[in-house]
Design an enzyme around this catalytic site. Sequence first.
Site, PDB file in Angstrom:
ATOM      1  N   GLY A 185      39.584  37.702  42.148  1.00 45.76           N
ATOM      2  CA  GLY A 185      40.841  38.138  41.536  1.00 45.76           C
ATOM      3  C   GLY A 185      41.606  39.084  42.453  1.00 45.76           C
ATOM      4  O   GLY A 185      41.018  39.908  43.147  1.00 45.76           O
ATOM      5  N   GLY A 186      42.921  38.946  42.483  1.00 46.13           N
ATOM      6  CA  GLY A 186      43.755  39.838  43.294  1.00 46.13           C
ATOM      7  C   GLY A 186      43.482  39.656  44.766  1.00 46.13           C
ATOM      8  O   GLY A 186      43.518  38.544  45.289  1.00 46.13           O
ATOM      9  N   ASP A 187      43.187  40.752  45.449  1.00 51.45           N
ATOM     10  CA  ASP A 187      42.859  40.729  46.875  1.00 51.45           C
ATOM     11  C   ASP A 187      41.380  41.107  47.047  1.00 51.45           C
ATOM     12  O   ASP A 187      40.902  42.043  46.398  1.00 51.45           O
ATOM     13  CB  ASP A 187      43.733  41.744  47.629  1.00 51.45           C
ATOM     14  N   LYS A 217      29.492  36.635  35.555  1.00 54.06           N
ATOM     15  CA  LYS A 217      28.583  37.217  34.566  1.00 54.06           C
ATOM     16  C   LYS A 217      27.150  36.915  34.923  1.00 54.06           C
ATOM     17  O   LYS A 217      26.523  36.051  34.320  1.00 54.06           O
ATOM     18  CB  LYS A 217      28.875  36.611  33.188  1.00 54.06           C
ATOM     19  N   PRO A 267      46.650  38.065  40.829  1.00 54.35           N
ATOM     20  CA  PRO A 267      46.256  38.729  39.580  1.00 54.35           C
ATOM     21  C   PRO A 267      46.231  37.821  38.353  1.00 54.35           C
ATOM     22  O   PRO A 267      46.041  38.310  37.244  1.00 54.35           O
ATOM     23  CB  PRO A 267      47.318  39.812  39.431  1.00 54.35           C
ATOM     24  N   MET A 298      40.957  49.914  36.623  1.00 56.59           N
ATOM     25  CA  MET A 298      39.726  50.041  35.830  1.00 56.59           C
ATOM     26  C   MET A 298      39.631  51.425  35.190  1.00 56.59           C
ATOM     27  O   MET A 298      38.578  52.047  35.212  1.00 56.59           O
ATOM     28  CB  MET A 298      38.493  49.778  36.712  1.00 56.59           C
ATOM     29  N   ASP A 352      35.342  34.461  40.064  1.00 59.11           N
ATOM     30  CA  ASP A 352      35.160  35.623  39.187  1.00 59.11           C
ATOM     31  C   ASP A 352      35.744  35.375  37.806  1.00 59.11           C
ATOM     32  O   ASP A 352      36.566  34.492  37.624  1.00 59.11           O
ATOM     33  CB  ASP A 352      35.925  36.825  39.770  1.00 59.11           C
TER      34      ASP A 352
HETATM   35  C1  LIG Z   1      37.453  44.663  39.985  1.00 55.26           C
HETATM   36  S1  LIG Z   1      39.145  45.118  40.064  1.00 55.26           S
HETATM   37  C2  LIG Z   1      39.772  43.825  41.025  1.00 55.26           C
HETATM   38  C3  LIG Z   1      41.115  44.138  41.605  1.00 55.26           C
HETATM   39  C4  LIG Z   1      41.643  42.993  42.460  1.00 55.26           C
HETATM   40  N1  LIG Z   1      40.846  42.822  43.632  1.00 55.26           N
HETATM   41  C5  LIG Z   1      43.106  43.176  42.852  1.00 55.26           C
HETATM   42  O1  LIG Z   1      43.429  43.258  44.015  1.00 55.26           O
HETATM   43  O2  LIG Z   1      43.933  43.193  41.942  1.00 55.26           O
HETATM   44  C6  LIG Z   1      39.651  44.653  38.429  1.00 55.26           C
HETATM   45  C7  LIG Z   1      40.800  45.519  37.930  1.00 55.26           C
HETATM   46  O3  LIG Z   1      42.031  45.097  38.503  1.00 55.26           O
HETATM   47  C8  LIG Z   1      43.074  45.296  37.560  1.00 55.26           C
HETATM   48  N2  LIG Z   1      43.636  43.979  37.222  1.00 55.26           N
HETATM   49  C9  LIG Z   1      43.308  42.797  37.794  1.00 55.26           C
HETATM   50  N3  LIG Z   1      44.055  41.794  37.290  1.00 55.26           N
HETATM   51  C10 LIG Z   1      44.884  42.360  36.378  1.00 55.26           C
HETATM   52  C11 LIG Z   1      45.892  41.844  35.525  1.00 55.26           C
HETATM   53  N4  LIG Z   1      46.246  40.545  35.510  1.00 55.26           N
HETATM   54  N5  LIG Z   1      46.542  42.727  34.707  1.00 55.26           N
HETATM   55  C12 LIG Z   1      46.257  44.038  34.715  1.00 55.26           C
HETATM   56  N6  LIG Z   1      45.296  44.580  35.502  1.00 55.26           N
HETATM   57  C13 LIG Z   1      44.626  43.755  36.333  1.00 55.26           C
HETATM   58  C14 LIG Z   1      42.441  45.984  36.359  1.00 55.26           C
HETATM   59  O4  LIG Z   1      42.491  47.399  36.563  1.00 55.26           O
HETATM   60  C15 LIG Z   1      41.032  45.467  36.445  1.00 55.26           C
HETATM   61  O5  LIG Z   1      40.140  46.263  35.710  1.00 55.26           O
END
Ligand SMILES: C[S@@+](CC[C@H](N)C(=O)[O-])C[C@H]1O[C@@H](n2cnc3c(N)ncnc32)[C@H](O)[C@@H]1O
Length: 301
Positions: free
Chosen positions: A95-97, A64, A20, A175, A43
């Site tokens: 980002g994230g998973d 973008k 994240p 989101m 991303d």
């Molecule tokens: C398109 S989704 C991607 C999620 C990602 N695949 C994950 O597993 O965290 C993007 C959303 O993840 C959340 N998010 C991702 N990184 C974040 C962070 N550092 N702090 C807070 N929310 C985060 C928010 O809700 C953001 O709008």
Amino acid sequence: MSEPVNVETTGIVTLVGAGPGDPDLLTVGAARALGRADVVLYDNLVCPEILELAPRAEKINVGKLPFGEFTAQRAINALLVREGSLGRNVVRLKGGDPFLFGRGTEEVEALHRAGIPFRVIPGVSSLNGVLGAAGLAVTSRGRNHGFAVFSGAGQTGNDEIRRWAGSPGPVVVFMGVHRAADIAREFIAAGRSPHEPVTVVARGGSPREVIAQTTLAALPELVAEAGDWTPAIIAVGIAREHAFAARNLDGRVAVLDGQPLDSPFADLLRALGARVARPAQSAVPHPLSREAPLPVEKEQP
Ligand SMILES: C[S@@+](CC[C@H](N)C(=O)[O-])C[C@H]1O[C@@H](n2cnc3c(N)ncnc32)[C@H](O)[C@@H]1O
């Protein structure tokens, strides 16, 4: 059976979860894949410091692209297939998973159709990475036996939000800031108390992190300026653990000038609750970078 793969001419595409934001939440496999990459497609939600782990790679920001989300995803898929067929070692850094609201399924499907070998290195999602580091436990023995999670973006209609609200425990919303009014209304209509605790964590894991506690009824007003809360997670029915808020440096930013952010001293500051940062280097830092927030200029009276 698909055609046999010629490893001399066909690259491998690795979908990598970048966590994240905080580089400490990258997996060992992710760091190794980045070190070997010829090209990295990344991303917007990838912290820039993570890209430094791919020193010899060409870096392409696919966060973008024009013409709206659908075309953008098609363009990303096409780019992955093109780079993979050039025999390059491609990392698709997400980002994230990749499989948690990450559109990873569409990308592996495109690679499969094109016959490009791929693998996935899952990442720490913001679901546990952001909430856990901020002191929010999604489960706790004796308190809840499960939780729900949904995305407030795109196609999620108000009827569906109300159904999620009906699940028997905490509900985490990705989101969802732009849908705060819908969320509050539908959750209360589903029978949840207007006083139910809600915690919002924005820019989790970065020195610009904001952790705000509110209630369902007050949520829309809290995040009315949606742009100030991006990216953010909304956790309904989860309050911050007291032990976190009680730490001496909770919420403070400790700026380490000339010292590494991964030293024992930096870890001690973190253990006391501080967010450790380096001095700001850019006028508009990436929202998830570890640069210190710039001081807010006060308006002259
Ligand atoms: C398109 S989704 C991607 C999620 C990602 N695949 C994950 O597993 O965290 C993007 C959303 O993840 C959340 N998010 C991702 N990184 C974040 C962070 N550092 N702090 C807070 N929310 C985060 C928010 O809700 C953001 O709008």
